[in-house]
Scaffold this active site. Structure first.
Site, PDB file in Angstrom:
ATOM      1  N   ASP A 247      26.412  34.968  34.536  1.00 37.38           N
ATOM      2  CA  ASP A 247      26.434  35.722  35.791  1.00 37.38           C
ATOM      3  C   ASP A 247      27.652  35.284  36.614  1.00 37.38           C
ATOM      4  OD1 ASP A 247      24.332  37.316  37.719  1.00 37.38           O
ATOM      5  OD2 ASP A 247      25.526  35.850  38.846  1.00 37.38           O
ATOM      6  N   ASN A 255      32.429  41.481  46.729  1.00 37.88           N
ATOM      7  CA  ASN A 255      32.257  42.869  47.197  1.00 37.88           C
ATOM      8  C   ASN A 255      32.456  42.967  48.694  1.00 37.88           C
ATOM      9  OD1 ASN A 255      31.771  44.400  44.925  1.00 37.88           O
ATOM     10  ND2 ASN A 255      29.591  43.885  44.873  1.00 37.88           N
ATOM     11  N   ASP A 264      34.400  46.066  41.074  1.00 36.46           N
ATOM     12  CA  ASP A 264      34.339  46.756  39.765  1.00 36.46           C
ATOM     13  C   ASP A 264      35.434  46.255  38.828  1.00 36.46           C
ATOM     14  OD1 ASP A 264      32.202  48.188  40.512  1.00 36.46           O
ATOM     15  OD2 ASP A 264      33.206  50.130  40.675  1.00 36.46           O
ATOM     16  N   GLU A 290      26.283  42.207  37.572  1.00 34.16           N
ATOM     17  CA  GLU A 290      27.388  41.278  37.276  1.00 34.16           C
ATOM     18  C   GLU A 290      26.894  40.231  36.286  1.00 34.16           C
ATOM     19  OE1 GLU A 290      24.817  40.344  39.367  1.00 34.16           O
ATOM     20  OE2 GLU A 290      25.937  38.615  40.090  1.00 34.16           O
TER      21      GLU A 290
END
Ligand SMILES: Nc1nc2c(ncn2[C@@H]2O[C@H](COP(=O)(O)OP(=O)(O)OP(=O)(O)O)[C@@H](O)[C@H]2O)c(=O)[nH]1
Length: 370
Positions: A247, A255, A264, A290
């Site tokens: 992860d 973000n 992204d 993610e």
């Protein structure tokens, strides 16, 4: 009614197997149908001709015998299909149907059949031959058949023709037969092309359904299929298999700080780094937002640890330029080596637990089961 429809279904499905593709299944069903029409009609016509002949050795008698022989050949093709459920069985059966049909048609042309109406049946040949032989072989067989028909009809002095047809009838029969054949060839060509396009599209969609559009890696569905397949293989051969759950750390901050689009790009880049760092038999999938899941067949947890650390450092050293800022991320990894008795979802959740432990240990690290 129910019994009749069940009988028809069973009849048409004779020789099909659950493993047959829809195209093969359809071909076998049509072979059964042609076989049935073939032996049923020829049998009725044969018996009628024999009765008409009143058992004298006249034209009707020979016609009846020929039709009954054809009927037996058509029936044999069905028996072969039923008891030899293989590709060769199907091929042989299909060849028998087409050869018997062509020979029967040639006989009808030569002898004339009932009141010289025999040649009218030859229009059955193009669809049957093209269906069974496919475009290439069917075309060759059809060409050979047309050539023999022309030789029989257009060279009356060759002694091959016993029936009497007018010159107009003979030439019209050839022209109309060639026209019908050409139309069927064109139809078969278009059918095959559409079928091929359809197959390619369906294969493409099938593949796309297993691929994550952002990262280009396997998605959850594709990975689950691979895991199940590999799990069975590993169990059968008593080999090792290790899972790694990974992860991206503090991804929410990425973000929030740089925007979703940059987030992204990071997911995509990290995914690519992972994919490039694996062996051929290994798979990495985008398991969630993610989160990535690795499947490492024939790998122990010690070997997986070495790989995990290599990938973790690679990500740590990766820099994404965003305007003037340099963005870097880290990943946490949980490793679990499967035991033979482990169910897949249990193994995945154990890898997840180790990932959680890596997060609680301060992130940017790898945890294996003690
Ligand atoms: N840009 C982008 N963000 C995603 C995508 N999928 C999930 N996310 C975001 O990833 C973030 C994950 O946040 P959290 O689950 O709180 O975890 P984290 O911030 O990575 O923190 P830790 O995992 O505890 O290190 C959320 O903000 C999601 O919106 C995606 O496809 N694109």
């Amino acid at each position: 009614m129910f019994i009749v429809s069940r009988f028809i279904r069973n009849y048409l499905n004779t020789g099909t197997k659950a493993s047959n593709s829809p195209a093969v299944r359809q071909q076998i069903q049509v072979t059964n149908l042609f076989g049935f029409i073939g032996y049923f009609i020829t049998f009725i016509l044969g018996v009628t001709a024999l009765f008409r002949s009143q058992w004298d050795h006249n034209d009707d008698f020979y016609l009846g015998v020929t039709l009954l022989i054809a009927s037996v050949l058509f029936f044999t093709s069905r028996i072969i299909l039923k008891y030899f459920q293989s590709k060769n069985g199907y091929k042989f059966s299909a060849n028998l149907v087409t050869s018997a049909l062509m020979l029967l048609m040639l006989y009808l042309i030569v002898m004339g059949g009932v009141k010289n109406t025999g040649p009218l049946w030859i229009y059955i040949v193009p669809p049957v031959v093209l269906f069974f032989g496919g475009l290439k072989r069917g075309l060759v067989q059809l060409g050979a058949f047309a050539l023999v028909v022309i030789i029989i009809l257009e060279f009356p002095n060759n002694g091959l023709l016993f029936a009497e047809y007018s010159a107009e009838f003979r030439s019209r029969l050839i022209y109309s037969f060639l026209t019908v054949s050409m139309l069927f060839v064109f139809y078969e060509y278009s059918r095959q092309r559409s079928f091929k396009t359809l197959q390619e599209l369906s294969k493409k969609f099938e593949q796309q359904a297993r691929i994550d559009s952002l990262s280009g890696l396997q998605n959850r569905r594709g990975m689950l299929e691979k895991l199940e397949y590999e799990h069975h293989r590993i169990l059968r051969h008593s080999k090792n298999m290790t899972l790694m759950m990974c992860d991206i750390d503090h991804f929410k901050q990425v973000n929030d700080q740089y925007g979703h689009d940059v987030g992204d790009i990071v997911i995509k880049q990290v995914g690519q780094m992972f994919a490039n760092g694996l062996r051929k038999q290994d798979t990495v999938a985008r398991w969630g937002g993610e989160e990535f899941l690795f499947m490492l067949p024939e790998t122990t947890q010690q070997q997986a640890f070495v790989l995990a650390e290599k990938l973790r450092k690679k990500v740590e050293n990766y820099e994404q330029k965003v305007d003037s800022a340099h963005l870097s991320v880290t990943v946490s990894i949980g490793i679990y080596q499967m035991h033979p008795q482990d169910k897949l979802d249990h193994a995945i959740s154990r890898a997840d637990t180790n990932l959680y432990r890596a997060k609680t240990h301060g992130r940017n690290c790898t945890v294996v089961t003690d």
